[in-house]
Every structure is written in structure tokens, then in C-alpha cells.
Design a protein around this motif. Sequence first.
Motif, PDB file in Angstrom:
ATOM      1  N   HIS A 154      10.570  22.419  34.639  1.00  0.00           N
ATOM      2  CA  HIS A 154       8.976  22.044  34.670  1.00  0.00           C
ATOM      3  C   HIS A 154       8.584  22.117  33.296  1.00  0.00           C
ATOM      4  CE1 HIS A 154       9.782  22.696  38.988  1.00  0.00           C
ATOM      5  NE2 HIS A 154       8.770  21.616  39.127  1.00  0.00           N
ATOM      6  N   SER A 320      -0.503  16.078  46.907  1.00  0.00           N
ATOM      7  CA  SER A 320       0.777  15.670  46.371  1.00  0.00           C
ATOM      8  C   SER A 320       0.609  13.999  45.791  1.00  0.00           C
ATOM      9  CB  SER A 320       1.511  15.329  47.555  1.00  0.00           C
ATOM     10  OG  SER A 320       2.341  16.554  48.060  1.00  0.00           O
ATOM     11  N   ARG A 322       2.453  10.904  43.784  1.00  0.00           N
ATOM     12  CA  ARG A 322       3.659  10.153  43.381  1.00  0.00           C
ATOM     13  C   ARG A 322       3.258   9.044  42.495  1.00  0.00           C
ATOM     14  NH1 ARG A 322       4.869  14.425  44.931  1.00  0.00           N
ATOM     15  NH2 ARG A 322       6.591  14.834  46.483  1.00  0.00           N
TER      16      ARG A 322
HETATM   17  P1  5GP Z   1       4.807  18.072  46.288  1.00  0.00           P
HETATM   18  O1  5GP Z   1       3.921  16.966  46.319  1.00  0.00           O
HETATM   19  O2  5GP Z   1       6.274  17.604  46.907  1.00  0.00           O
HETATM   20  O3  5GP Z   1       4.563  19.241  47.050  1.00  0.00           O
HETATM   21  O4  5GP Z   1       5.262  18.505  44.926  1.00  0.00           O
HETATM   22  C1  5GP Z   1       5.915  17.655  44.074  1.00  0.00           C
HETATM   23  C2  5GP Z   1       6.280  18.321  42.753  1.00  0.00           C
HETATM   24  O5  5GP Z   1       5.061  18.851  41.994  1.00  0.00           O
HETATM   25  C3  5GP Z   1       7.133  19.489  42.970  1.00  0.00           C
HETATM   26  O6  5GP Z   1       8.256  19.609  42.737  1.00  0.00           O
HETATM   27  C4  5GP Z   1       6.522  20.668  41.813  1.00  0.00           C
HETATM   28  O7  5GP Z   1       7.336  20.076  40.823  1.00  0.00           O
HETATM   29  C5  5GP Z   1       5.206  20.146  41.663  1.00  0.00           C
HETATM   30  N1  5GP Z   1       4.294  20.960  42.114  1.00  0.00           N
HETATM   31  C6  5GP Z   1       3.896  20.858  43.501  1.00  0.00           C
HETATM   32  N2  5GP Z   1       2.619  21.894  43.641  1.00  0.00           N
HETATM   33  C7  5GP Z   1       2.453  22.477  42.518  1.00  0.00           C
HETATM   34  C8  5GP Z   1       1.619  23.361  41.843  1.00  0.00           C
HETATM   35  O8  5GP Z   1       0.746  23.930  42.770  1.00  0.00           O
HETATM   36  N3  5GP Z   1       1.847  23.848  40.619  1.00  0.00           N
HETATM   37  C9  5GP Z   1       2.762  23.130  39.946  1.00  0.00           C
HETATM   38  N4  5GP Z   1       2.974  23.747  38.532  1.00  0.00           N
HETATM   39  N5  5GP Z   1       3.474  22.155  40.229  1.00  0.00           N
HETATM   40  C10 5GP Z   1       3.498  21.699  41.366  1.00  0.00           C
END
Ligand code: 5GP
Length: 378
Positions: A154, A320, A322
Amino acid sequence: MNNIPNTKVSTLPLEGERGGGLLSPEQISLLQSLLAAAHHIVITCHRGPDGDAIGSTTALASWLHRRYPDAEIHIIAPNIFPDFLKWIPGAEDILVYEGHEADVCPIVEAADLIIMCDHGELKRMASLGDVIRPLLPIGSGEKGKVRCIMIDHHLDPEPDIADLVISHPELSSTCEVLMRVILELDSPPALLTQSEATSLYTGMMTDTGAFTYASNRPEIFELISILLSYGIDKDKIYRNIFFTYSPNRMKLMGYMLYMKLDVWKKAHTAIMTFTNAERRRFGVLNGDTEGLVNMPLQILGVKLSIFLREDTEHPCIRVSLRSVDDFPCNEMAAEFFGGGGHKNAAGGEVWGTMDEAVALVKKAVQKYMSYLKEGNIK
Ligand code: 5GP
Ligand code: MN
């Protein structure tokens, strides 16, 4: 596995980096000395563990067990992880912190080495991060008693929390970072077991949407070729992850696409919202909403997909994001939703109602319109 892979492992140099491997000679010796000195190793991942979090922690724990048989090694996840990740080899041994604090706290406190996988900030471990923070040498200038290694991909790792930071946002997944680290420390045939290879492939596959994004670098496929030589069944891994819907989850998909999908045509953006009332109506579990956010990207012209869901435990809305091509989801997540992530996949949260979250999303989309409006064909 008894057939020994005869793979010749290349050093897979990274473009534009030192010209050698991922780690400098100093990092290799620091890593080796930190690992060799450890008696109680705790491996952690982020809250809401995904395939990369479970894949990297299980592969690392197993590899460490083989290399350092005298060390006590535990994987601790901040909270529960979805059922579709439970088949991953080693996942059955993962301890879950939330709900088991009294049992897990003493294990954390006994650690002399913490290895943070798939996250670069303590706050991504929620309350487990609060337990770990005082054990680390943060800010004070004094060394805490616990050493720390970060293995991650990250952006912007939190400074001063780890003795060794192995953070590579340019790589597809923490599993890819970890595999390269292992390649630099080990050699065949002891390099990996079939189970470790399975864990590593799972993380690489899930963090790239089965190699549909963040996966154009040829080295990824060199790594996959090595993993295949350890006997992984990549077709089965795909089915284990993606073909695991319950009938309710399949119906939820239909409902969400038919009833809840909103396409903002001019902004090339799609949005879906999901409430806890709908969660109850469809009887869906936490992990069951995974992947829904990706579906609107299949619509011609959509560059950004946003999924908002009410959190089951806290009064907040999980966001989320994308995208395709150059739309920077991580920047939008950081600026508007207190989160982060990767260019094409990021997340965050809004502490408020769903209506407030939607209003904030509208503001965010407006601000990022310049990325969204040029050309309407992907
Ligand atoms: P998802 O949408 O699947 O929850 O998250 C997608 C990606 O976004 C994750 O793999 C992670 O790298 C990043 N991510 C999700 N939530 C957070 C957050 O609250 N803080 C940060 N720094 N990254 C996040
Ligand atoms: Mn990851």
C-alpha cells in the motif's frame, strides 16, 4: 508433495530499481537477523481480511515454521474473515482478535517480533492496532521491546513503526512482495510447499481480480509459473474463491443489479447502496457483498464503480471504489472517505447516514470529473 520442482528461479529484477532483487543486501541481513532472533512471532493483517491478507499471512507462517522450527508463530486477524477464504491452507489456525480479546491479548503481549502483512498503518488493525501500538518503538525515540517488520504494497506506509519496511506499491499484492522476499532468501526445492504456493497464488489472484487489473508486469507470470511448478491447482483455486455463492448471494446479485444500480452517465460512474435491512432480507453474511462493486465496470463506458454498505458493527457506511485505467481510487478514498488503497481498488468509510454518504460521493465525483469525462469508451 514429492515431485521436486526443477524450476530455475530467476532473480526477477524490478524495472528501475537497484537492478537486482527487491531487497538490498542490508535489508536481507536485517531481515535474517530479526527472524533468527525471534522466539514469539505474531503475524498480523488488516481488518476485514481479504485473499491477499489471508494468503500472505498463511504462506509466511508456514514458511517460517519450516525455517525456524523453534519459534512460536501465530497469525492474528483483527476480525473475522469471510467463509470463502476458510479453505486456504493454514487459515484454520488463524486467531481472531475481536470477540476473543482475553485469549489473544496475552499472545500479542508475549511477541518479540510482529510481522504486519498487507497493511502499512496500525489503524487498519482497528482495536488490535491499539494493543500493538504501545509495544512498538513509535515516535518516542525509545525502542519498544517488540521488533516489527512490515511486508506490504500500500502507498504511504506509516513511518517509525517497523524496524524493516518492505513496502512495494508497484507490485500486485503482498503475496507477490512476500514471494519475491522468499525467492531472495531461499532456493528450490525448499523454497515453497504446495500449500504455501497455493496461499501465495490466492493473494495474487484476488488482489488483481483474477489478473484483470494491476497485473500487466511480465514478472507476475514468471512467479505464477514457479507457483505452478509447486503443484498448485489454479483452476480449483479460482473456483474456491469465485464459485462459492449461496443461492441467497446469487439472488442478491440480481436484486442489486435490477433494483439498486444507478448509473451516472455523464460522470461514467455507477453507484450501488446496501443497507442492513437488505442484508437481513437476503440473509447475507459479511463476505457475501464482496465483488458486487466490480460488476458495474462491465457496463460499456463506466470508469468508476462505487459501492456503499452500512457497516454491521459501527454506525458508518463502508465505501468501496473500483475503477479502470488511470482513475485514482486511492486518492478519492483518501480525500473524501478517510481511506486509501490502490489506483483501481480502494476503500474508506463515512461516519453518517447512507444519504450523507451518497451526498459526499456526489461531491467527490464532481471533484474528480476531469478524470471521468474524457472519452466514453474504455
Ligand atoms: P474493499 O473495497 O475491498 O474494501 O477495499 C479495496 C482495497 O482498498 C483494499 O484492498 C485496501 O487496499 C483498500 N482499503 C479499503 N479500505 C481501506 C481503508 O479504510 N483505508 C485504507 N488505507 N485502505 C483501504
Ligand atoms: Mn493486498
